[in-house]
Every structure is written in structure tokens, then in C-alpha cells.
Write a protein that holds these residues in place. Structure first.
Motif, mmCIF file in Angstrom:
data_model
loop_
_atom_site.group_PDB
_atom_site.id
_atom_site.type_symbol
_atom_site.label_atom_id
_atom_site.label_comp_id
_atom_site.label_asym_id
_atom_site.label_seq_id
_atom_site.Cartn_x
_atom_site.Cartn_y
_atom_site.Cartn_z
ATOM 1 N N ASN A 94 -6.323 -5.379 -20.695
ATOM 2 C CA ASN A 94 -7.401 -4.815 -21.529
ATOM 3 C C ASN A 94 -8.460 -4.121 -20.663
ATOM 4 O O ASN A 94 -9.649 -4.448 -20.714
ATOM 5 N N ILE A 95 -7.990 -3.163 -19.886
ATOM 6 C CA ILE A 95 -8.878 -2.458 -18.961
ATOM 7 C C ILE A 95 -8.745 -0.957 -19.174
ATOM 8 O O ILE A 95 -7.635 -0.431 -19.298
ATOM 9 N N ARG A 96 -9.895 -0.266 -19.226
ATOM 10 C CA ARG A 96 -9.916 1.190 -19.278
ATOM 11 C C ARG A 96 -10.463 1.721 -17.958
ATOM 12 O O ARG A 96 -11.464 1.230 -17.455
ATOM 13 N N ILE A 97 -9.777 2.708 -17.428
ATOM 14 C CA ILE A 97 -10.209 3.365 -16.197
ATOM 15 C C ILE A 97 -10.493 4.820 -16.526
ATOM 16 O O ILE A 97 -9.606 5.555 -16.958
ATOM 17 N N GLY A 98 -11.735 5.236 -16.350
ATOM 18 C CA GLY A 98 -12.141 6.579 -16.731
ATOM 19 C C GLY A 98 -12.008 7.599 -15.627
ATOM 20 O O GLY A 98 -12.031 8.812 -15.878
ATOM 21 N N LYS A 99 -11.848 7.130 -14.389
ATOM 22 C CA LYS A 99 -11.691 8.038 -13.239
ATOM 23 C C LYS A 99 -11.153 7.245 -12.071
ATOM 24 O O LYS A 99 -11.599 6.121 -11.798
ATOM 25 N N ALA A 100 -10.159 7.813 -11.367
ATOM 26 C CA ALA A 100 -9.599 7.183 -10.171
ATOM 27 C C ALA A 100 -9.012 8.297 -9.314
ATOM 28 O O ALA A 100 -7.853 8.655 -9.458
ATOM 29 N N LEU A 101 -9.819 8.850 -8.431
ATOM 30 C CA LEU A 101 -9.429 10.067 -7.722
ATOM 31 C C LEU A 101 -8.523 9.826 -6.519
ATOM 32 O O LEU A 101 -8.247 10.750 -5.761
ATOM 33 N N LYS A 102 -8.058 8.602 -6.338
ATOM 34 C CA LYS A 102 -6.882 8.327 -5.506
ATOM 35 C C LYS A 102 -5.805 7.801 -6.443
ATOM 36 O O LYS A 102 -5.088 8.558 -7.057
ATOM 37 N N ALA A 103 -5.685 6.482 -6.564
ATOM 38 C CA ALA A 103 -4.653 5.894 -7.425
ATOM 39 C C ALA A 103 -5.282 5.185 -8.614
ATOM 40 O O ALA A 103 -6.303 4.508 -8.478
ATOM 41 N N GLY A 104 -4.650 5.349 -9.779
ATOM 42 C CA GLY A 104 -5.095 4.592 -10.933
ATOM 43 C C GLY A 104 -4.775 3.126 -10.773
ATOM 44 O O GLY A 104 -5.633 2.253 -10.927
ATOM 45 N N ILE A 105 -3.501 2.823 -10.453
ATOM 46 C CA ILE A 105 -3.047 1.462 -10.190
ATOM 47 C C ILE A 105 -2.374 1.478 -8.828
ATOM 48 O O ILE A 105 -1.369 2.165 -8.633
ATOM 49 N N GLY A 106 -2.929 0.754 -7.864
ATOM 50 C CA GLY A 106 -2.423 0.824 -6.505
ATOM 51 C C GLY A 106 -2.135 -0.541 -5.907
ATOM 52 O O GLY A 106 -2.923 -1.476 -6.075
ATOM 53 N N ILE A 107 -1.010 -0.660 -5.224
ATOM 54 C CA ILE A 107 -0.688 -1.849 -4.438
ATOM 55 C C ILE A 107 -0.179 -1.383 -3.085
ATOM 56 O O ILE A 107 0.787 -0.623 -3.012
ATOM 57 N N THR A 108 -0.837 -1.792 -2.018
ATOM 58 C CA THR A 108 -0.350 -1.497 -0.684
ATOM 59 C C THR A 108 -0.218 -2.789 0.111
ATOM 60 O O THR A 108 -1.022 -3.710 -0.058
ATOM 61 N N SER A 109 0.798 -2.856 0.947
ATOM 62 C CA SER A 109 0.954 -3.960 1.891
ATOM 63 C C SER A 109 1.242 -3.362 3.246
ATOM 64 O O SER A 109 2.328 -2.843 3.490
ATOM 65 N N GLY A 110 0.242 -3.417 4.126
ATOM 66 C CA GLY A 110 0.407 -2.814 5.435
ATOM 67 C C GLY A 110 0.167 -3.744 6.600
ATOM 68 O O GLY A 110 0.437 -3.387 7.743
ATOM 69 N N ASP A 111 -0.327 -4.967 6.316
ATOM 70 C CA ASP A 111 -0.719 -5.875 7.395
ATOM 71 C C ASP A 111 0.041 -7.194 7.351
ATOM 72 O O ASP A 111 -0.472 -8.209 7.816
ATOM 73 N N SER A 112 1.215 -7.200 6.722
ATOM 74 C CA SER A 112 2.150 -8.341 6.653
ATOM 75 C C SER A 112 2.138 -9.067 5.317
ATOM 76 O O SER A 112 2.908 -10.012 5.126
ATOM 77 N N ALA A 113 1.325 -8.657 4.348
ATOM 78 C CA ALA A 113 1.205 -9.410 3.093
ATOM 79 C C ALA A 113 2.469 -9.350 2.248
ATOM 80 O O ALA A 113 3.108 -8.304 2.139
ATOM 81 N N ILE A 114 2.803 -10.471 1.617
ATOM 82 C CA ILE A 114 3.759 -10.512 0.522
ATOM 83 C C ILE A 114 2.942 -10.500 -0.763
ATOM 84 O O ILE A 114 2.189 -11.438 -1.045
#
Length: 508
Positions: free
Chosen positions: A294-314
Motif C-alpha cells: 500500500n505504497i505510492r511513489i510519485g517520483k523515483a529518478l533512479k529506480a522505483g523498486i531497487g534491490i542491490t547486493s554488492g558487499d556479500s549480502a544474501i
């Protein structure tokens, strides 16, 4: 039932089954709806009150009220806890010391703001090279505390002012509003932040966090959860963010790997010049059971929904439901990469797995800094993503690209941002290096004809397309598959139903 109690119950049931003390045909294990508010408890305080004006605070907006505020908080803490009140007024301050068992209660017309020269210097950190400077220090904040338990800030306004900036602060100034280094049972409610800083909230290794009814009108990051667990965020409105709104992260600022779990965010509105809902970039610890709905995003000038793992995270067990995004430059961006900014010996590249997006609509894509970009799910060759499902998802792109971009193998990006990924060979979704991907009732549309193939999938084991719909490319293609194993496709207009063990190279 509390999710923790459900988990304990399931462990007990499993143990009984394994020892033979319970028949196999017993009651089924209880299932947990990830989109149910967890109702984590908030702290309670003794019924004693301390007025900051009784300790010399003026509330006049000129005199530095920090000594009086800290004295009131210390007196309340020493007496066993209670409430420190702020009557209407403007309290100039810097580096207020939060203490355990103390609630700060602000009058609706009370404002606490940063005063130039009133801040403590940033404390040294032997692990500062593992994350950006703003994450590594806590004392240069408008309010800070360490090893806290049972703390609340309720009501009023808390602002950075000119004394708090987005970058490294000048001597005597700060770059954060509220920071906690190791905390338990924290409650922030009904606060308005008209101006933030590098962060409004930086919470590192905190358990039992409530953020409710908070309004942020301007800041770099709104809320950074660094290795936090049992978090509930709801009824919030964050706009004017230059970077992340909700940042689910885990850095190495405390010199150890800290995992995150049981995070719930719902019924909120966010706008950002960067990412709407974001994991990382700091991902030194693992993440489990994180839920947005139940979330509205009105602006996201990179990613609207983002998941990154760069430092070893699962990153494991993440769920999204009823998310409406407008103004995203890159609608969905999931990336596994190899920065490995962690002090853990023997750390390995992480992954993203068991992610479910349902009832997600993304329209009115905005160009951001480098134009509207196709979505990405990109695992690492030796650490593929696992079990990602998109269900009832609709994305409308601007389209208009005239170059078909047939190269299926873009290089690995230099950093975590969507722009570093470079040109994708797909107009809607580029996917590579994974195990288990399902599109169910997924639809792609375009405002303008696009020469690129909408869906490109490379090196995925287990691809299911069920009622997948897309406008085709200007050349008449819907998708291209390269090195795909165990393909199952059905009910998808213009695509034949079939199940095959392997597809080496196919375009249709």
C-alpha cells in the motif's frame, strides 16, 4: 500472532515430527501473511515529566539551548525515565544526547533546529573506509545516542537548518538529524522535518523500531536502516529527497557484519530524485523478511523498486504488494555485483532470492538523469538470483528507441546505479544469470514504438511465463531467450504454449 512466535511454533512442530511424537496428519503449520502489520510494541515510560524550560531552555531561536536540553534529559534518565517536554517555541541546538527510558514530547508548535557551531565533532571510526563518511559517524547529529533502550520522540518539528548539509559538515556543524548507534525499542511518531540533511534518520544495529506519521519535506536520505530488525514504518510522507526515501541497508561502520530482518513498510507516500524503495548500496549483512505494501511513489529518478547486493549480502524473502509508481527512470532494478566493501574475511558475492512482487503498477516513467531505462534483474554468473516472481504487474514505458541494440551481453556495471549498467538489449526487461523466474499476469506497454525486443532473458534456469502480455517491438518481436533451461509458457497472447528443457537461442 507475532511472526516470531509463529516461527517458534513451527520449529517446535518440526521437532515433534522428526522425533515421532506427533503424527504426520496433524494440523497444518500456520502461514504468515507478509502484508499484515506486525504490531511491534512501542516503549512505555514512567509517569514523570521534565520541562526543558525549567532547566534554562529559552525556545527563542537564538540562544543555544543544547546544554539545558541535555540537562533535562540526563535528569529524567537518572531518575529512572519519563518524559521531557518542549513547550511551543524555537529551540536552537546541536548534538542533543538521547538517553534510555526517555521520551521527548514536543508541542505541535515546538521546533528544534540545528544551530551553526553547536555540534560536536565527528568521532573517529577505524572502519570508516568501508562506507561513505556520513554513515561512519554519529556525534555530528542534531540528536544522537549509543546503546539506547526505550526511547521515543513524539510530535512537533525537528529541522536541520543551515547548520546541517548533505555532504561533510564544516567544523561545528552536522549532517544528520537523528542517529542511533545500537538501540532497542525506539519510537518516532508524528514529527515533521521541513529540512533534513545527509540523513533525517540514521539507525545502525537497532531492534524494535517504529516510525509512524512522520513527514519529511526535504533531505538527502529520509530513513536509512543499517542492520535493523523488527521495524514498522507506516503512515509516512517523504518528499523532496535527493537520494533514498527508505534505504534498507547494512554497512560495516560498527566493525562487524549486522543482519536485517522483519521490516514492514506500509500505507505511505514517497518521492525521490533517486530510489523509491531501495536495498543498498551498503549491503555487508544479510536481509530477511522485508515487506512493502500500500505504497505510492510519485517520483523515483533512479529506480522505483531497487534491490542491490554488492558487499556479500544474501537478500532473501522480500515481498511487495499494491505498489503504484509514477515518475521512475528505471521501474525495477535488481543487481548482484562484486564491490565487496566489507571487513569480513572470506566474504563471498551475495545474491537476491525469494522475491515476490504482486499488484504493482508503474506508469509515467520520467527520464531522470540518463533517460528512461528498461528494468533489470541481473544475477552474478557464480552467484545467480533465485526464485523471483512478478504477479499482476503492469509497466508502461515511454519507448521510442530506434536502435535495436542486439548485443545480449552488456558488461558488468561499474557500480550499483541503473545508469552504470549501460544500454540494455531489451525495451522493457533485461534478465540474466538466475534460477527460477516467474512472470504471471505481467504486461508491458509503450507510449511510442520501440525497436528493441521487450523481454530478453539470458542464462536462466527455470523460466515460467503465464499470461504474459507485451506490445511487440517495431520489428515484431515479443521476446528473445538465450541459454534458458526448463521453459514453461502458457496463456500468453502471440506466444505458443509449451514446456521445453532448453532454449539455446530463440526470438519470437
Amino acid at each position: 500472532m507475532n511472526p516470531t512466535n509463529i516461527m517458534k511454533k513451527q520449529i517446535v512442530l518440526s521437532a515433534l515430527l522428526l522425533t515421532g511424537l506427533m503424527p504426520l496428519q496433524s494440523q497444518p503449520a500456520e502461514t504468515v501473511n507478509p502484508f499484515t502489520p506486525p504490531n511491534f510494541p512501542t516503549p512505555k515510560f514512567p509517569d514523570q515529566t521534565y520541562n526543558v524550560k525549567d532547566f534554562g531552555a529559552t525556545g527563542g531561536g537564538v540562544v543555544n539551548d543544547t546544554p539545558a536540553i541535555n540537562q533535562a534529559i540526563e535528569k529524567c534518565h537518572a531518575a529512572g525515565g519519563g518524559t521531557v517536554t518542549f513547550p511551543a517555541g524555537r529551540y536552537a541546538a546541536g548534538s542533543i544526547h538521547l538517553q534510555s527510558n526517555v521520551r521527548l514530547l514536543l508541542d505541535p508548535d515546538a521546533v528544534i533546529f540545528g544551530q551553526a557551531g553547536a555540534f560536536e565533532a565527528a568521532e573517529p571510526n577505524a572502519f570508516s573506509h568501508y562506507q561513505d563518511g556520513g554513515h561512519s559517524h554519529f556525534h555530528d547529529s542534531l540528536m544522537w545516542g549509543e546503546n539506547l533502550e526505550n526511547v521515543a520522540i513524539i510530535g512537533g518539528k525537528i529541522n536541520g537548518g543551515g547548520a546541517i548539509g548533505h555532504g561533510d559538515p564544516k567544523p561545528g556543524n552536522g549532517d544528520k538529524l537523528i542517529t542511533v548507534k545500537v538501540g532497542r525499542n525506539l519510537d518516532f511518531e508524528n514529527i515533521t522535518h521541513e529540512k533534513g540533511g545527509h540523513f533525517c534518520y540514521l539507525l545502525n544495529d537497532c531492534t524494535g523500531v517504529t516510525i509512524a506519521g512522520v513527514v519529511i519535506k526535504e533531505s538527502r536520505d529520509a530513513v536509512d536502516l543499517m542492520g535493523c530488525s523488527d521495524v514498522q514504518i507506516h503512515g509516512c510522507n517523504f518528499t523532496g529527497c535527493a537520494d533514498d526515501t527508505i534505504g534498507v541497508k547494512s554497512d560495516y561502520a560498527l566493525g562487524r557484519r549486522i543482519n536485517s530482518a522483519n521490516i514492514y513498510v506500509w500505507d505511505s507516500y514517497f518521492e525521490s530524485n533517486c530510489n523509491g524503495l531501495q536495498f543498498g548500496s551498503e549491503t555487508a549483512g544479510d536481509f530477511h523478511n522485508v515487506n512493502f505494501w500500500n505504497i505510492r511513489i510519485g517520483k523515483a529518478l533512479k529506480a522505483g523498486i531497487g534491490i542491490t547486493s554488492g558487499d556479500s549480502a544474501i537478500v532473501d524473502d522480500v515481498n511487495y504488494s499494491n505498489i503504484v509508481v509514477k515518475g521512475a527512470a528505471c521501474p525495477i532494478y535488481f543487481l548482484v555485483w562484486d564491490r565487496m566493501r566489507t571487513g569480513e574475511p572470506g566474504a563471498k558475492i551475495g545474491t537476491i532470492k525469494n522475491v515476490h512482487l504482486q499488484d504493482v503498477t508503474i506508469t509515467d516513467c520520467a527520464p531522470g538523469r540518463v533517460g528512461v531505462q528498461p528494468s533489470v534483474i541481473s544475477g552474478w554468473k557464480t552467484s545467480p538470483f533465485e526464485n523471483i516472481t512478478l504477479e499482476n504487474v503492469k509497466i508502461i514505458y515511454t519507448g521510442g528507441e530506434t536502435n535495436p541494440l542486439t548485443d545480449l551481453f552488456p558488461p558488468n556495471p561499474r557500480d550499483y546505479s541503473p545508469k552504470s549498467f549501460g544500454p540494455r538489449p531489451a525495451s522493457a526487461f533485461y534478465i540474466r544469470n538466475g534460477k527460477g523466474l516467474t512472470f504471471k499476469n505481467v504486461e508491458f506497454g509503450f507510449e511510442n514504438a520501440d525497436a528493441r525486443t521487450p523481454l530478453v532473458v539470458d542464462s536462466v534456469d527455470g523460466l515460467t511465463l503465464d499470461n504474459f502480455k507485451t506490445q511487440k517491438s517495431a520489428g515484431g518481436l515479443a521476446m528473445r531467450l538465450e541459454n534458458v533451461k526448463r521453459l514453461s509458457m502458457q496463456n500468453s497472447p502471440g506466444l505458443a504454449d509449451r514446456k521445453v528443457e532448453a532454449v539455446t537461442d530463440a526470438a519470437e
